[in-house]
Design an enzyme around this catalytic site. Structure first.
Site, PDB file in Angstrom:
ATOM      1  N   LYS A  23       0.602  -1.198  -0.017  1.00 31.89           N
ATOM      2  CA  LYS A  23       0.017  -0.149   0.130  1.00 31.89           C
ATOM      3  C   LYS A  23       0.991   1.087  -0.136  1.00 31.89           C
ATOM      4  O   LYS A  23       0.454   2.277  -0.833  1.00 31.89           O
ATOM      5  CB  LYS A  23      -1.093   0.071   1.205  1.00 31.89           C
ATOM      6  CG  LYS A  23      -1.832   1.153   1.220  1.00 31.89           C
ATOM      7  CD  LYS A  23      -3.087   0.664   2.057  1.00 31.89           C
ATOM      8  CE  LYS A  23      -2.832   0.615   3.752  1.00 31.89           C
ATOM      9  NZ  LYS A  23      -2.660   2.112   4.303  1.00 31.89           N
ATOM     10  N   GLY A  96      -5.237   7.598   5.491  1.00 28.26           N
ATOM     11  CA  GLY A  96      -4.307   8.468   6.057  1.00 28.26           C
ATOM     12  C   GLY A  96      -3.210   8.666   5.323  1.00 28.26           C
ATOM     13  O   GLY A  96      -2.449   9.959   5.303  1.00 28.26           O
ATOM     14  N   GLN A 171       4.375   8.730   7.749  1.00 26.37           N
ATOM     15  CA  GLN A 171       3.663   9.791   6.726  1.00 26.37           C
ATOM     16  C   GLN A 171       3.910  11.183   7.240  1.00 26.37           C
ATOM     17  O   GLN A 171       4.080  12.130   6.341  1.00 26.37           O
ATOM     18  CB  GLN A 171       2.081   9.575   7.381  1.00 26.37           C
ATOM     19  CG  GLN A 171       1.669   8.084   6.929  1.00 26.37           C
ATOM     20  CD  GLN A 171       0.300   7.921   7.571  1.00 26.37           C
ATOM     21  OE1 GLN A 171      -0.307   8.752   8.181  1.00 26.37           O
ATOM     22  NE2 GLN A 171      -0.336   6.808   6.878  1.00 26.37           N
ATOM     23  N   ASP A 322       1.785  -1.635  11.617  1.00 22.00           N
ATOM     24  CA  ASP A 322       0.537  -1.941  10.978  1.00 22.00           C
ATOM     25  C   ASP A 322       0.058  -3.459  11.518  1.00 22.00           C
ATOM     26  O   ASP A 322      -1.239  -3.668  11.094  1.00 22.00           O
ATOM     27  CB  ASP A 322       0.528  -1.858   9.596  1.00 22.00           C
ATOM     28  CG  ASP A 322       0.447  -0.286   9.410  1.00 22.00           C
ATOM     29  OD1 ASP A 322      -0.005   0.560   9.972  1.00 22.00           O
ATOM     30  OD2 ASP A 322       0.944   0.314   8.245  1.00 22.00           O
ATOM     31  N   LYS A 349      -4.917   5.317  14.598  1.00 24.95           N
ATOM     32  CA  LYS A 349      -5.152   4.480  13.296  1.00 24.95           C
ATOM     33  C   LYS A 349      -6.431   4.644  12.614  1.00 24.95           C
ATOM     34  O   LYS A 349      -7.503   5.286  13.318  1.00 24.95           O
ATOM     35  CB  LYS A 349      -4.384   3.116  13.352  1.00 24.95           C
ATOM     36  CG  LYS A 349      -3.009   3.106  13.564  1.00 24.95           C
ATOM     37  CD  LYS A 349      -1.994   3.802  12.632  1.00 24.95           C
ATOM     38  CE  LYS A 349      -0.659   3.748  12.829  1.00 24.95           C
ATOM     39  NZ  LYS A 349       0.184   4.622  11.895  1.00 24.95           N
ATOM     40  N   ARG A 353      -6.854   1.126  17.760  1.00 24.20           N
ATOM     41  CA  ARG A 353      -6.708  -0.346  17.715  1.00 24.20           C
ATOM     42  C   ARG A 353      -6.475  -0.926  18.890  1.00 24.20           C
ATOM     43  O   ARG A 353      -6.554  -2.189  18.899  1.00 24.20           O
ATOM     44  CB  ARG A 353      -5.282  -0.736  16.569  1.00 24.20           C
ATOM     45  CG  ARG A 353      -5.902  -0.367  15.082  1.00 24.20           C
ATOM     46  CD  ARG A 353      -4.687  -0.522  14.117  1.00 24.20           C
ATOM     47  NE  ARG A 353      -5.425  -0.320  12.883  1.00 24.20           N
ATOM     48  CZ  ARG A 353      -4.608  -0.365  11.740  1.00 24.20           C
ATOM     49  NH1 ARG A 353      -3.431  -0.224  11.779  1.00 24.20           N
ATOM     50  NH2 ARG A 353      -5.357  -0.325  10.268  1.00 24.20           N
TER      51      ARG A 353
HETATM   52  C1  S3P Z   1       2.469   4.643   6.139  1.00 24.01           C
HETATM   53  C2  S3P Z   1       2.941   5.018   7.560  1.00 24.01           C
HETATM   54  C3  S3P Z   1       2.306   4.366   8.891  1.00 24.01           C
HETATM   55  C4  S3P Z   1       1.358   3.280   8.644  1.00 24.01           C
HETATM   56  C5  S3P Z   1       0.584   3.641   7.336  1.00 24.01           C
HETATM   57  C6  S3P Z   1       1.204   3.764   6.092  1.00 24.01           C
HETATM   58  C7  S3P Z   1       2.910   5.392   5.136  1.00 24.01           C
HETATM   59  O1  S3P Z   1       1.849   5.448   9.418  1.00 24.01           O
HETATM   60  O2  S3P Z   1       0.689   3.162   9.625  1.00 24.01           O
HETATM   61  O3  S3P Z   1      -0.315   2.488   7.340  1.00 24.01           O
HETATM   62  O4  S3P Z   1       2.931   4.720   3.942  1.00 24.01           O
HETATM   63  O5  S3P Z   1       3.865   6.049   5.335  1.00 24.01           O
HETATM   64  P1  S3P Z   1       2.660   6.429  10.416  1.00 24.01           P
HETATM   65  O6  S3P Z   1       3.919   6.656   9.855  1.00 24.01           O
HETATM   66  O7  S3P Z   1       1.801   7.729  10.729  1.00 24.01           O
HETATM   67  O8  S3P Z   1       2.743   5.643  11.686  1.00 24.01           O
END
Ligand code: S3P
Length: 440
Positions: A23, A96, A171, A322, A349, A353
């Site tokens: 993803k 997100g 993120q 995750d 999340k 969770r």
């Molecule tokens: C992701 C980072 C993670 C993860 C999300 C995807 C990404 O979140 O939980 O499903 O693609 O950068 P965080 O970095 O906010 O923990």
């Protein structure tokens, strides 16, 4: 739309599957492919709702994206400054990753945009990206409490920044790094703990210079210079280790299971689930290690093993962020208690969770105590019952795995979002031998 799963005990799992594409990497392939010069071909793309929402948003901003098949795309990049103003709100649904990363890119555009999402996303914190972007000079309005919608208004310039993340979040790191493409000077981001580095790897693949300094214990400081032209490339998306995790745990806890999960991404910033399961005694073998488009990949063989409860090392938490819903299921089948601490991020999340899993486990007869930053789980027999995924894809899939050792049927409600990350979950679960079907 399938909204309920009915699952129950099953015999040993066997066979080989390739779970859908990663993803995180799929989202980034759309974003960077759109901003590159030239045509980017993506294979192994995750055709889940979240990544399709990212694709739709870039289409709305004038990028032509041809879908050659469900998992293969051609993105006609428009260059760093080629996006067009959207004529409507960019609705990125449940995702997100889309909103956090895109807010960084959109803060640097010369047009206004508004990012909106679904009910779950509207509850999630956005100040974690809005704060550093405002420090760079961006103009972003949020709803009360830093919630969506995010309204982004163009500014004359975005300033460089030297930013230390207040939480371990890929993120947020990626948001600031991507905004750095549009800043007027260097952007540096320091992470408090290692987080997934797909943005940095893919930016390098697209020809950008991104410096990563190792600060020890896997932590990094990332530096990017502005106005770097991106060049189209071929992106081969590996299978998502976060989706593979459901079958890794299922095979580990169901006696006599022996399965292989093919072509799984094993980027070291994502393999916490393997480390944690191995610490619990799991039998996991990585086969045919190789590198595909800058990301390490392997086939993963998992055989049943007797698991033991552990105190999960806190440094592994961001590397398995995750995978905790299904790791909690592994804990129910282990000998001895499992303790998780340092994982307060799980509360923000797609659902809370910690609480949602604790509630569902309690319904199924398991002694699981939620704590502010984790959970304490005693092993026990999973019983029959109705559990609620609260619209969270990974919780729906985790309880499907739990049902494999249940004394009766488990009815899982609110499963519609499974399609965000794992559209073929039911079919692949059945193929490996799990006893699960759609219910009405
Ligand atoms: C992701 C980072 C993670 C993860 C999300 C995807 C990404 O979140 O939980 O499903 O693609 O950068 P965080 O970095 O906010 O923990």
């Amino acid at each position: 739309m399938i909204d309920k799963f009915l699952a129950a005990a099953c015999g040993p799992l066997s066979g080989r599957v390739r779970v859908p594409g990663d993803k995180s990497i799929s989202h980034r392939s759309i974003m960077l492919g759109s901003l590159a010069a030239g045509v980017t071909e993506v294979t192994g793309f995750l055709d889940g709702a979240d990544c399709l929402a990212t694709a739709a948003a870039f289409t709305e901003m004038g990028v032509r994206i041809d879908r050659r098949s469900a998992t293969s795309l051609k993105i006609h990049g428009v260059g760093l400054h080629g996006l067009q103003a959207p004529t409507k709100n960019l609705d990125i649904g449940n995702s997100g990753t889309s909103i956090r990363l895109m807010s960084g890119l959109l803060a640097g555009q010369q047009f206004s945009s508004t990012l909106v999402g679904d009910a779950s996303l509207s509850k999630r914190p956005m100040n974690r990206v809005v704060d550093p972007l405002r420090l760079m000079g961006a103009d972003i309005q949020t709803a009360e409490g830093g919630r969506t919608p995010l309204r982004i208004t163009p500014v004359e310039q975005l300033n460089g920044i030297d930013y230390t993340l207040p939480m371990a979040s890929a993120q947020v790191k990626s948001c600031v790094v991507l905004a750095g493409l549009y800043a007027n000077s260097t952007v540096t981001v320091t992470e408090p703990a290692p987080t997934r580095d797909h943005s940095e790897r893919m930016l390098r693949g697209f020809g950008a210079e991104v410096l990563t300094e190792d600060l020890g214990a896997g932590r990094a400081r990332i530096t990017i210079e502005p106005e770097q032209e991106l060049h189209a490339m071929a992106v081969d998306v590996p299978a998502d280790i976060s989706s593979a995790a459901f079958f890794m745990v299922a095979a580990s806890i169901i006696p006599d299971s022996d399965i292989v999960l093919e072509h799984v991404g094993i980027n070291p910033t994502r393999t916490g689930v393997i480390d944690i399961l191995r610490l619990m005694g799991a039998d996991i073998e990585l086969q045919h290690l190789r590198e595909v488009g800058g990301e390490p990949v392997a086939d993963i063989r998992i055989r049943h093993a007797e698991l033991k409860g552990i105190h999960i090392p806190e440094e592994l938490v961001p590397l398995a962020i995750d995978e905790f819903p299904v790791l909690f299921i592994a804990a129910t089948a282990a000998v001895g208690e499992t303790v998780l601490t340092g994982a307060e991020e799980l509360r923000v999340k797609e659902s809370d969770r910690i609480q949602v899993m604790a509630d569902g486990l309690a319904t199924l007869g398991i002694d699981a105590k939620a704590t502010p930053d984790g959970i304490v789980i005693q092993p026990g027999q999973i019983t029959t019952g109705d559990v609620h995924a609260q619209g969270d894809h990974r919780i729906a899939m985790a309880f499907t795995v739990a049902a494999a050792l249940a004394s009766g049927e488990v009815l899982i409600h609110d499963c519609r979002h499974v399609a965000t990350s794992f559209p073929a979950f039911l079919e692949q679960a059945q193929q490996l031998g799990l006893n699960v079907k759609a219910a009405h």
